[in-house]
Scaffold this active site. Structure first.
Site, PDB file in Angstrom:
ATOM      1  NE  ARG A  84      -3.506   2.762   0.740  1.00 60.45           N
ATOM      2  CZ  ARG A  84      -4.383   3.071   1.682  1.00 60.45           C
ATOM      3  NH1 ARG A  84      -4.752   2.159   2.575  1.00 60.45           N
ATOM      4  NH2 ARG A  84      -4.910   4.279   1.724  1.00 60.45           N
ATOM      5  NE  ARG A  95      -7.854   2.031  -1.143  1.00 60.46           N
ATOM      6  CZ  ARG A  95      -8.424   3.157  -0.695  1.00 60.46           C
ATOM      7  NH1 ARG A  95      -8.663   3.320   0.576  1.00 60.46           N
ATOM      8  NH2 ARG A  95      -8.746   4.128  -1.528  1.00 60.46           N
ATOM      9  CG  ASP A  98      -8.200   1.170   3.370  1.00 58.02           C
ATOM     10  OD1 ASP A  98      -7.305   1.840   3.913  1.00 58.02           O
ATOM     11  OD2 ASP A  98      -9.402   1.505   3.359  1.00 58.02           O
ATOM     12  CG  ASP A 100     -10.220   2.535   7.424  1.00 57.24           C
ATOM     13  OD1 ASP A 100      -9.194   3.231   7.338  1.00 57.24           O
ATOM     14  OD2 ASP A 100     -11.054   2.433   6.507  1.00 57.24           O
TER      15      ASP A 100
END
Length: 375
Positions: A84, A95, A98, A100
């Site tokens: 990434r 990507r 990812d 979060d």
């Protein structure tokens, strides 16, 4: 032991082998962040905010000893490791992975680099649906609604498809697999350092040998023949007392314990240092004590070649060790080899760390952990 916190992470991938990207991210998170407690199914959704390949999305529950800032740093490290590339652009892009941070316990965090709960999660079905699968009753600390209620209230109309035929593997943590690990090795092999690293990363109870409390040790290195018996008997009784006391304090079925020695090392060193008559007496005392000692689930022997051992001994700078001869280290090697070949009813693994630097190189450390968990 460190405080264990629970975090929930959202993972997505729409580039390359998406299932493999998610799996590799899970492995890395288990190594660098904490124990994976739950993994949702894989859900396929259209790219959100831009036109591109569909995403594979999951949510995971992770038990970690990291603080929020360290957690963010480690998630970004995993993203970078998997290819990434973070840009300063505000536009969405393809990507490989990812990650979060959705929740960190029930804390509300507003900092320059991290906002928790994630500010956009309530707008995103691809986050809420997999999260509801693994933790439907978790209470959003700001919204004050359970996750399954948040799903029902979400206005995101995009299609989300559960991929029933795809599965992700949950990594086995050392703490899940073992209750008690003993790590051994020659003088300067790195057993104490590795024990401390494992204790920190897996929140294990740490039992370290109290070698510095032996008053005969410096004298032994000056005059081995005169002080060998006193030195070995002091080590034996202290190791027996420490292991008996420390292990008795822990629930062997609830605590994960790691020690940087096992009492059998007393017998190995005594065979090298004691005269025949002294050793016979010593062995009688040892056999009585050994019956009472809790046996480890895994016995780890770190092998380092003699040249590396001498370098490590010189580097750590203990005055009384500086005159240790290579021949003495070779005898210890042979003593451990005989012990492990003799059949000792222990679950044993030998790891050659002569060419590894598990302190400075995270990949070398990960390799060791992988060896221990794959048994």
């Amino acid at each position: 032991m460190k405080i264990v916190r629970t975090t929930y992470l959202s993972l997505g991938s729409n580039k390359g082998n998406k299932q493999e990207n998610l799996q590799q991210a899970i492995y890395l998170i288990s190594q660098k962040i904490g124990t994976i407690a739950a993994i949702s199914s894989i859900y396929q959704t259209a790219s959100w905010g831009f036109d591109s390949e569909d995403f594979y999305n999951i949510c995971i529950k992770v038990n970690t000893t990291l603080n929020p800032e360290e957690l963010l740093e480690k998630t970004q490290m995993v993203e970078k490791y998997l290819g990434r590339v973070h840009t300063i652009s505000d536009t969405y892009e393809d990507r490989t992975i990812d990650i979060d941070v959705l929740f960190f316990d029930d804390e509300v965090i507003f900092s320059k680099d991290l906002i928790v709960p994630h500010p956009k999660m309530l707008e995103r079905k691809f986050v809420l649906v997999p999260l509801a699968e693994i933790e439907p009753n978790f209470l959003h600390p700001i919204k004050k609604q359970k996750i399954n209620q948040c799903v029902a209230a979400c206005t995101d109309s995009s299609e989300i498809v559960k991929l029933e035929d795809l599965e992700l593997e949950k990594p086995v943590s050392l703490a899940d697999k073992y209750n008690y690990i003993a790590i051994e090795g020659n003088i300067g092999a790195g057993k104490t350092t590795l024990s401390k690293m494992i204790s920190d990363d897996f929140n294990a109870r740490l039992v370290l040998e109290r070698f510095a409390d032996n008053p005969f040790l410096p004298k032994f290195y000056e005059d081995k023949d005169r002080y060998a018996f006193q030195t070995e008997m002091t080590f034996l009784t202290d190791r027996y007392q420490q292991l008996s006391d420390d292990l008795a304090q822990f629930d062997m079925f609830k605590n994960f314990i790691v020690s940087d020695y096992y009492i059998f090392k007393s017998l190995i060193f005594s065979q090298i240092t004691l005269q025949q008559e002294e050793y016979r007496l010593y062995r009688k005392v040892f056999d009585i004590m050994y019956k009472e000692i809790t046996k480890p689930d895994l016995y780890v022997y770190l092998y380092q070649n003699t040249d590396r051992l001498l370098e490590n001994i010189k580097k750590r700078g203990r005055d009384y060790e500086q005159n240790i001869a290579s021949g003495y280290l070779e005898k210890i090697h042979k003593g451990y080899a005989n012990f492990m070949q003799a059949g000792n009813d222990l679950n044993t693994i030998i790891i050659d760390v002569s060419e590894l630097d598990f302190v400075s190189n995270p990949d070398d450390y990960s390799l060791i952990i992988k060896k221990l968990t794959s048994l």
